[in-house]
Design an enzyme around this catalytic site. Structure first.
Site, mmCIF file in Angstrom:
data_model
loop_
_atom_site.group_PDB
_atom_site.id
_atom_site.type_symbol
_atom_site.label_atom_id
_atom_site.label_comp_id
_atom_site.label_asym_id
_atom_site.label_seq_id
_atom_site.Cartn_x
_atom_site.Cartn_y
_atom_site.Cartn_z
ATOM 1 N N GLU A 179 64.127 -8.185 -46.319
ATOM 2 C CA GLU A 179 64.315 -9.244 -45.341
ATOM 3 C C GLU A 179 65.223 -8.750 -44.211
ATOM 4 O OE1 GLU A 179 63.516 -13.402 -47.009
ATOM 5 O OE2 GLU A 179 65.594 -12.939 -47.423
ATOM 6 N N HIS A 196 70.829 -12.613 -51.018
ATOM 7 C CA HIS A 196 70.257 -13.103 -49.759
ATOM 8 C C HIS A 196 71.237 -12.813 -48.622
ATOM 9 C CE1 HIS A 196 68.703 -15.697 -46.641
ATOM 10 N NE2 HIS A 196 67.549 -15.687 -47.299
ATOM 11 N N GLY A 206 64.584 -16.748 -39.930
ATOM 12 C CA GLY A 206 64.743 -17.996 -39.190
ATOM 13 C C GLY A 206 64.692 -17.840 -37.678
ATOM 14 N N SER A 209 60.732 -15.049 -41.300
ATOM 15 C CA SER A 209 59.790 -15.687 -40.361
ATOM 16 C C SER A 209 58.320 -15.523 -40.744
ATOM 17 C CB SER A 209 60.034 -15.190 -38.936
ATOM 18 O OG SER A 209 61.308 -15.635 -38.486
ATOM 19 N N LYS A 237 66.659 -23.064 -49.499
ATOM 20 C CA LYS A 237 68.050 -23.005 -49.009
ATOM 21 C C LYS A 237 68.731 -24.364 -49.262
ATOM 22 C CE LYS A 237 66.539 -19.440 -45.867
ATOM 23 N NZ LYS A 237 66.702 -18.731 -44.625
ATOM 24 N N GLU A 283 72.178 -14.480 -46.218
ATOM 25 C CA GLU A 283 73.113 -15.570 -45.901
ATOM 26 C C GLU A 283 74.305 -15.568 -46.856
ATOM 27 O OE1 GLU A 283 70.170 -18.683 -45.848
ATOM 28 O OE2 GLU A 283 69.313 -17.765 -44.046
ATOM 29 N N ASN A 339 61.898 -20.449 -50.577
ATOM 30 C CA ASN A 339 63.356 -20.597 -50.660
ATOM 31 C C ASN A 339 63.763 -21.791 -49.798
ATOM 32 O OD1 ASN A 339 66.129 -20.368 -50.586
ATOM 33 N ND2 ASN A 339 66.146 -18.483 -49.361
HETATM 34 P P1 PGA Z 1 62.625 -17.737 -42.928
HETATM 35 O O1 PGA Z 1 63.650 -17.422 -44.111
HETATM 36 O O2 PGA Z 1 61.233 -17.681 -43.510
HETATM 37 O O3 PGA Z 1 62.994 -19.123 -42.473
HETATM 38 O O4 PGA Z 1 62.827 -16.699 -41.875
HETATM 39 C C1 PGA Z 1 63.362 -16.414 -45.046
HETATM 40 C C2 PGA Z 1 64.516 -16.249 -45.987
HETATM 41 O O5 PGA Z 1 65.671 -16.438 -45.582
HETATM 42 O O6 PGA Z 1 64.304 -15.923 -47.168
#
Ligand code: PGA
Length: 244
Positions: free
Chosen positions: A166, A99, A172, A204, A13, A101, A11
Site C-alpha cells: 500500500e 497499516h 485515500g 485507491s 477503518k 495509518e 477495511n
Molecule cells: P483506500 O484505502 O482504498 O481508501 O485508498 C486503502 C487502505 O487504507 O487500506
C-alpha cells in the site's frame, strides 16, 4: 475449504454503525456468493462491531471477518488494546497489521513484526501492510523502504501471512501507481520475501481501476478502503475479481 488464491479485503477503518455493519453484510452477501471458491472476501469493521458482524453472518462462511490491528502481547495492562486471541474469540480469521495509518502514529517495523507473530500464534492470518511515502517514492527509495519493512518479518512463516503493498501516497487520494509499477514492486517483494508469498495491492482501488490491477499476475487481490464502505463501491470490484 479450498485455500484461496485471491483475497478481497474491505477495511472499514473508523467508520460505520452497528446497523450499518448488519446492512452491509446483508447487502454484500449475494455479490460475494458469486465469487469462485478460490477468492476469499474479508470484511474488517471496527473491532467493537466484530461480534455484531459475526452474529449477522450467521451460517455465511463466504465472508470472513478481519480486525484492523492487534496487540503483540496475549494479555496484560494495555488499556484500550485487543489481543489476537480476543479477536479470534470474536469471530476473526484475519487481522491487518502495520497499516500506514498506524505506522504514521508511531508503530515501528519491529512492532509490526511482533503483531504479525502474535496473530499467527493465535491462529489468525496477518495481513501485513508495507509501503513507501510520497517523499520516498519521489526519491526513488521505494525498494529501500520495503526492504527495511520486510527485514522485520524475517522470523515469520510468510506462507501463512498475506502482504499488502500500500503506497502511502495512494491511500485515500485517488492516485495509484501504474500497473507496471505495481507489478514491479510486487515482483520485488516476492524476491525479498519468497516467490510463493501472496501480495495484495491497496491504495485507491475502485470500480475504475480494479480490473486492470487485479488482472496482474503478480497481484493476489486487493485491500480496499473507501470504495469498500458501500455495496455500490465494492460490487464492481467483486465483479472484477469474479471475471478474472
Ligand atoms: P483506500 O484505502 O482504498 O481508501 O485508498 C486503502 C487502505 O487504507 O487500506
Amino acid at each position: 475449504m479450498q485455500t484461496p488464491t485471491h483475497w478481497l479485503i474491505a477495511n472499514w477503518k473508523m467508520n460505520g454503525t452497528a446497523q450499518g455493519v448488519r446492512e452491509y453484510i446483508n447487502a454484500i452477501g449475494p455479490a460475494v456468493a458469486t465469487l469462485p471458491e478460490a477468492a476469499a472476501f474479508v470484511y474488517c469493521p471496527p473491532a467493537i462491531y466484530l461480534p455484531v458482524a459475526d452474529e449477522a453472518l450467521g451460517a455465511n462462511t463466504r465472508i470472513a471477518l478481519g480486525a484492523q490491528d492487534c496487540h503483540a502481547k496475549p494479555s496484560g495492562a494495555h488499556t484500550g488494546e485487543h489481543s489476537a486471541l480476543m479477536l479470534k474469540d470474536s469471530g476473526c480469521r484475519y487481522v491487518i497489521v502495520g497499516h500506514s495509518e498506524r505506522r504514521i502514529a508511531g508503530e515501528t517495523d519491529e512492532q509490526v513484526g511482533a503483531k504479525a507473530a502474535a496473530a499467527l500464534e493465535a491462529g489468525l492470518t496477518p495481513v501485513i501492510c508495507v509501503g513507501e511515502t510520497l517523499a520516498a517514492y519521489e526519491a526513488g527509495d521505494t525498494n529501500a523502504v520495503l526492504n527495511r519493512q520486510c527485514a522485520a518479518l524475517s522470523a515469520l512463516d510468510l506462507t501463512r501471512c498475506l502482504i499488502a503493498y500500500e503506497p502511502v501516497w495512494a491511500i485515500g487520494t485517488g492516485k495509484t501507481p501504474t500497473p507496471e509499477e505495481i507489478a514491479a514492486v510486487h515482483r520485488h517483494l516476492k524476491t525479498v520475501l519468497g516467490s510463493t508469498v501472496a501480495v495484495l495491492y491497496g491504495g485507491s482501488v475502485n470500480a475504475g481501476n480494479a480490473r486492470e490491477i487485479l488482472a496482474l499476475s503478480e497481484v493476489s487481490g486487493a485491500l480496499v478502503g473507501g470504495a469498500g464502505l458501500t455495496l455500490h463501491g465494492m460490487e464492481p470490484i467483486i465483479a472484477a475479481l469474479r471475471d478474472l
